[in-house]
Scaffold this motif. Structure first.
Motif, mmCIF file in Angstrom:
data_model
loop_
_atom_site.group_PDB
_atom_site.id
_atom_site.type_symbol
_atom_site.label_atom_id
_atom_site.label_comp_id
_atom_site.label_asym_id
_atom_site.label_seq_id
_atom_site.Cartn_x
_atom_site.Cartn_y
_atom_site.Cartn_z
ATOM 1 N N ILE A 82 35.807 49.109 53.791
ATOM 2 C CA ILE A 82 36.634 49.351 54.970
ATOM 3 C C ILE A 82 37.994 49.912 54.593
ATOM 4 C CG2 ILE A 82 37.835 48.208 56.878
ATOM 5 C CD1 ILE A 82 35.425 46.323 57.050
ATOM 6 N N ASN A 83 38.349 50.986 55.258
ATOM 7 C CA ASN A 83 39.693 51.549 55.194
ATOM 8 C C ASN A 83 40.481 50.821 56.289
ATOM 9 O OD1 ASN A 83 41.838 53.267 56.355
ATOM 10 N ND2 ASN A 83 41.212 54.710 54.765
ATOM 11 N N VAL A 84 41.496 50.066 55.892
ATOM 12 C CA VAL A 84 42.231 49.220 56.840
ATOM 13 C C VAL A 84 42.865 50.047 57.960
ATOM 14 C CG1 VAL A 84 44.150 47.594 57.106
ATOM 15 C CG2 VAL A 84 42.599 47.388 55.161
ATOM 16 N N ASP A 85 43.441 51.189 57.622
ATOM 17 C CA ASP A 85 44.064 52.021 58.660
ATOM 18 C C ASP A 85 43.023 52.494 59.677
ATOM 19 O OD1 ASP A 85 46.606 51.769 57.571
ATOM 20 O OD2 ASP A 85 46.406 53.589 56.356
ATOM 21 N N GLN A 86 41.866 52.893 59.186
ATOM 22 C CA GLN A 86 40.787 53.333 60.079
ATOM 23 C C GLN A 86 40.333 52.182 60.982
ATOM 24 O OE1 GLN A 86 37.152 54.453 58.108
ATOM 25 N NE2 GLN A 86 36.291 55.388 59.939
ATOM 26 N N LEU A 87 40.179 50.999 60.398
ATOM 27 C CA LEU A 87 39.769 49.821 61.180
ATOM 28 C C LEU A 87 40.800 49.505 62.251
ATOM 29 C CD1 LEU A 87 37.934 47.350 61.704
ATOM 30 C CD2 LEU A 87 39.330 46.133 60.001
ATOM 31 N N MET A 88 42.071 49.462 61.871
ATOM 32 C CA MET A 88 43.116 49.114 62.838
ATOM 33 C C MET A 88 43.224 50.169 63.934
ATOM 34 S SD MET A 88 43.714 46.187 61.725
ATOM 35 C CE MET A 88 44.738 45.811 63.117
ATOM 36 N N ASN A 89 43.063 51.425 63.581
ATOM 37 C CA ASN A 89 43.058 52.484 64.597
ATOM 38 C C ASN A 89 41.909 52.293 65.573
ATOM 39 O OD1 ASN A 89 45.341 53.795 63.665
ATOM 40 N ND2 ASN A 89 44.189 55.207 62.374
#
Length: 121
Positions: free
Chosen positions: A108-115
């Motif tokens: 998981i890419n955290v920025d992608q998840l949060m977006n």
């Protein structure tokens, strides 16, 4: 912020990492390792902002779980983000066809998840 995320994953390490990530950003979390348990949790608690659903789990996979969620009137509107190691373009479409609002691949890419979470909630 009173946002609550249900993490559904059969790997406790993934749950641990997601909980840390989300709690650091002010989210409440609950988790379970089985899709059937997730469906029951959703039926008993309609306060979830979003569900992070692992797609590859034993007994019932995420695709079937999302289809059941979508077909159950009391929980059918809860946003679901598919989380999977399957990263081919057709896998994303398969998740969306099952009823997921979005798709995030592992690792998981955290920025992608949060977006994805912010876009839905």
């Amino acid at each position: 912020m009173n946002k609550k995320v249900l993490i559904v994953d059969d790997d406790p390490r993934n749950i641990f990492a997601l909980r840390l990530t989300l709690k650091a950003r002010g989210y409440q979390t609950e988790s379970c390792t089985m899709a059937r348990e997730a469906i029951e949790l959703l039926k008993n608690d309609n306060g979830f902002t979003v569900v992070l659903m692992d797609m590859m789990m034993p007994e019932m996979d995420g695709y079937e779980a999302i289809r059941i969620i979508r077909s159950t009137p009391s929980i059918g509107a809860v946003p679901v983000i598919a989380v999977t190691a399957q990263a081919m373009p057709e896998d994303r479409q398969k998740c969306l066809d099952a009823g997921a609002q979005d798709y995030v691949s592992k690792p998981i890419n955290v920025d992608q998840l949060m977006n994805a979470i912010e876009k839905i909630s």
